[in-house]
Structure formats: C-alpha cells, structure tokens
Design a protein around this motif. Sequence first.
Motif, PDB file in Angstrom:
ATOM      1  N   GLN A 162      11.865   1.347   4.394  1.00 29.24           N
ATOM      2  CA  GLN A 162      10.422   0.800   4.884  1.00 29.24           C
ATOM      3  C   GLN A 162       9.819   0.420   3.660  1.00 29.24           C
ATOM      4  O   GLN A 162       8.938  -0.675   3.728  1.00 29.24           O
ATOM      5  CB  GLN A 162       9.625   2.057   5.449  1.00 29.24           C
ATOM      6  N   GLN A 163       9.889   1.011   2.284  1.00 37.24           N
ATOM      7  CA  GLN A 163       9.126   0.531   1.124  1.00 37.24           C
ATOM      8  C   GLN A 163       9.669  -0.872   0.998  1.00 37.24           C
ATOM      9  O   GLN A 163       8.923  -1.809   0.482  1.00 37.24           O
ATOM     10  CB  GLN A 163       9.637   1.524   0.142  1.00 37.24           C
ATOM     11  N   ARG A 164      10.985  -1.122   1.023  1.00 39.46           N
ATOM     12  CA  ARG A 164      11.560  -2.576   0.881  1.00 39.46           C
ATOM     13  C   ARG A 164      11.082  -3.493   1.717  1.00 39.46           C
ATOM     14  O   ARG A 164      10.924  -4.535   1.354  1.00 39.46           O
ATOM     15  CB  ARG A 164      13.025  -2.188   0.651  1.00 39.46           C
ATOM     16  N   LEU A 165      10.825  -3.032   2.975  1.00 37.81           N
ATOM     17  CA  LEU A 165      10.478  -4.033   3.969  1.00 37.81           C
ATOM     18  C   LEU A 165       8.831  -4.448   3.693  1.00 37.81           C
ATOM     19  O   LEU A 165       8.471  -5.394   3.590  1.00 37.81           O
ATOM     20  CB  LEU A 165      10.377  -3.506   5.376  1.00 37.81           C
ATOM     21  N   PHE A 167       0.901  -1.195  -0.066  1.00 30.55           N
ATOM     22  CA  PHE A 167       0.080  -0.072  -0.087  1.00 30.55           C
ATOM     23  C   PHE A 167       0.939   1.118  -0.165  1.00 30.55           C
ATOM     24  O   PHE A 167       1.948   1.274   0.115  1.00 30.55           O
ATOM     25  CB  PHE A 167      -0.855   0.148   1.234  1.00 30.55           C
ATOM     26  N   GLN A 168       0.175   2.412  -0.191  1.00 31.77           N
ATOM     27  CA  GLN A 168       0.734   3.577  -0.151  1.00 31.77           C
ATOM     28  C   GLN A 168       1.460   4.062   1.012  1.00 31.77           C
ATOM     29  O   GLN A 168       2.618   4.359   1.154  1.00 31.77           O
ATOM     30  CB  GLN A 168      -0.060   4.859  -0.595  1.00 31.77           C
ATOM     31  N   SER A 169       0.832   3.591   2.148  1.00 34.79           N
ATOM     32  CA  SER A 169       1.500   3.815   3.395  1.00 34.79           C
ATOM     33  C   SER A 169       2.399   2.949   3.920  1.00 34.79           C
ATOM     34  O   SER A 169       2.826   3.007   5.116  1.00 34.79           O
ATOM     35  CB  SER A 169       0.126   3.901   4.473  1.00 34.79           C
ATOM     36  N   TYR A 170       2.428   1.849   3.219  1.00 34.69           N
ATOM     37  CA  TYR A 170       3.528   0.574   3.726  1.00 34.69           C
ATOM     38  C   TYR A 170       2.948  -0.259   4.943  1.00 34.69           C
ATOM     39  O   TYR A 170       3.202  -1.316   5.023  1.00 34.69           O
ATOM     40  CB  TYR A 170       5.075   1.135   4.078  1.00 34.69           C
ATOM     41  N   ALA A 171       2.154   0.367   5.927  1.00 36.55           N
ATOM     42  CA  ALA A 171       1.453  -0.430   6.983  1.00 36.55           C
ATOM     43  C   ALA A 171       2.240  -1.265   7.650  1.00 36.55           C
ATOM     44  O   ALA A 171       2.358  -2.409   8.053  1.00 36.55           O
ATOM     45  CB  ALA A 171       0.191  -1.302   6.404  1.00 36.55           C
ATOM     46  N   ILE A 172       3.583  -0.657   7.966  1.00 42.21           N
ATOM     47  CA  ILE A 172       4.559  -1.066   8.765  1.00 42.21           C
ATOM     48  C   ILE A 172       4.061  -1.206  10.331  1.00 42.21           C
ATOM     49  O   ILE A 172       3.723  -0.011  10.733  1.00 42.21           O
ATOM     50  CB  ILE A 172       5.913  -0.478   8.796  1.00 42.21           C
ATOM     51  N   TRP A 173       4.334  -2.457  11.060  1.00 43.88           N
ATOM     52  CA  TRP A 173       3.896  -2.205  12.409  1.00 43.88           C
ATOM     53  C   TRP A 173       5.035  -1.756  13.218  1.00 43.88           C
ATOM     54  O   TRP A 173       6.221  -2.397  13.254  1.00 43.88           O
ATOM     55  CB  TRP A 173       3.828  -3.845  12.921  1.00 43.88           C
ATOM     56  N   PRO A 174       4.801  -0.734  13.756  1.00 41.87           N
ATOM     57  CA  PRO A 174       5.964   0.027  14.732  1.00 41.87           C
ATOM     58  C   PRO A 174       6.295  -0.504  15.980  1.00 41.87           C
ATOM     59  O   PRO A 174       7.434  -0.249  16.299  1.00 41.87           O
ATOM     60  CB  PRO A 174       5.224   1.434  15.019  1.00 41.87           C
TER      61      PRO A 174
END
Length: 367
Positions: free
Chosen positions: A149-152, A89-96
């Motif tokens: 983050q994009q690559r993650l 997604f655009q936001s990446y939705a990475i769990w902080p």
Amino acid sequence: MLKVEQLTKFYATPQGRLHAVKRISFEVPQGAFFTLLGPSGCGKTTTLRSIAGLERPRAGTITVDGTVVYSSAQGVFVAPNKRNFGMVFQSYAIWPHMNVFENAAFPLEVGSRRLTRQAIRDKVMRVLHTVGLDELAEREATGLSGGQQQRLALARALVMEPRLLLLDEPLSNLDAKLREDTRVELRELVKRLGITTVYVTHDQLEALTMSDAVAVMKDGLIVQEASPVDIYRQPKERFVASFIGLATFIDGRVSQAAGADGLGVVDTPCGALRCVVPVGAANGAAATIVLRPEDLTLASPDASPATQNILSGKVIAASFIGEGIEYHAALTGGVTARFKLHAAQAFEQGAAVRLQIPPASCRALIA
C-alpha cells in the motif's frame, strides 16, 4: 530547486498567536533527498503542507525551479493542484473501492490534462512497474500488504511526473522489519528517478539512513541543518545530540581552549577530558561533553587517567541487543554512561569498568 525563505505560520488562539513555524529558510538542490526531522509539534508537517499548498503561510516565500508558488510580499499563492507536486501521506489515503490500477490512475483521470485511455494505461503501468506492483494491477487495494500500500501511494504520487515529491511520515504504519526494507527501497527509487524529495519524520534512523541533508526542527525553528554524518558526529547543541542517537552528557568547564588541532581540555566531575572544543570557547566557559556509546571502549590496564581519557565506574544494567550488549555504568562523578560491547566481553552487574574515549570522538558543546 526548492527554496524556502523566512517561512512563517501561526494560528490565532484565545491565548494569542501560536507559532508553528518561525521564519525558517532552507534550500534543496535538484535530485536531493532532504529530511525535516523533529519531535511532534515542532513544525515539520506544517512546513511540508505549506510547500504543498495545503496550508497558507503568514509570511515568507516558496520558490520551485525559479517559479514563485507562494510569496506574502508579492501576494502570490498558487493552488495545490497547480503546483505539480506529488505527496504521500502517513495514512496512504488508498481508495478501498478501487483496485491497484484505478488507484494509481485516479490523478490522471481527474487532472486538468485530458489523456486518452491508452495514454493513461501506459503511464500507470510504467509507474506500477517502477514500484514493483505491475503484476498486481487488478488486485483490490484492500488486499495489499502494508508495504505494498505504501508503494501504491508512492505510485499515485509519481504518475503525475511531479517536479517535487513530498513525503509525510510514510513509513510510520509499517512494522519494524518492513520499515527497514522499505527505507532502502524508497531511497533507491527516488534517487534512481532523480526526483527532488522532501521527507518528514520523527524517526532518527530514517533521517540518518535515507537523507542527503537533514534539518532538525524544534519549536518551529531549524536548529541545525547538515549531512546525516555531521548531524550525528558534530551536533551544535544538546537537543540535537540527544534527539539523534544515544548519548551521555557530562557537564564541566573549559580549562584549556582549543589548539591548532581543535582539541582542548574540559574539567568535569569524571576528571579532565581532552576533547574537541569549539573555536572561540574561552577558559572557564561552561561546556557539556557528548559521548556516543559506540565510541567508548574498554581501557587497557596500563592506560593512565592523567594522560588519556579514562572514565571509571561500575556496571548497573546490561541489555542484550543481538549484535552485542548495551551497558549502563555509574561513573565516578555521578554520571551514568551508556556503552556497547561484543557479547563475548560480558560484565556482571556491579563489576568495575574502566572506559576510554579518543579525544577526537569526545565533543564539547558550549552553552
């Protein structure tokens, strides 16, 4: 590999039906990088979410590898978690609250397939190595740069070994230089892995540089689908020509239909221009000439307007753009044209210029 047929999605509103997607169809071959390009609200993200199963279309069919995942006629709707698609997604939705490894491993730990801890670790480290994050596996996700983050987010989509990768404007949050670098990395990665990819963007440069094929969307419809080169060099309508790259438009009428070489003549306020005229365009038909800035060059002093495409005017603005200077010129006939020259070929504001364009680079669109 992916086949979308007559896909339709609309929403009920107090004013009536709002059609987000209107009976669109396209196919994406195995391993291809396919881009849906268009302005906000054109239906590209709705199309992507329908493929992912995050939106339920009103009509149409979506088939992947010969398996129907949605069909209004057959009453088929495969749940998103059963489609085995990866999505970024655009936001990446990475769990902080998770580190890099835990973020990438999350889909495997909650999926229907039960894997051993060692199998999960092997899969995650392999995909982190693929995206260049294996040495950062224990770092907190919030400590990553935007590009990392994009690559993650991409690693988390790839760890499930998806048969289809769906990307919704994944580079929009990156700065200009990082976007340029990441475009190259992302295309190289998915092409090396052979993953069929559907990419959504409003950025024309992303579409042109990353795609095998581009579908330009407007008001819920695909108005042109072709290779990036053909989309840019052979637009079928003014919207496509204006949305992809910079262009000057000159309205006129066909005075000589296309010959065997595809060239004809269009009479314009700037003079008669020899150009590529669509087959079947009759004399007298309304036409719009499309000129790309890089195709306009300075005419030699002995070039004759009677036999060559010469446009005369005066410079009204100039902008230094690093590799050269971009000019705006007010042409005879009331048209403003954009052209680019090397910085050594400088003109002052108000200077007279004579520009020339090869007939093969001068294209007429018929209304």
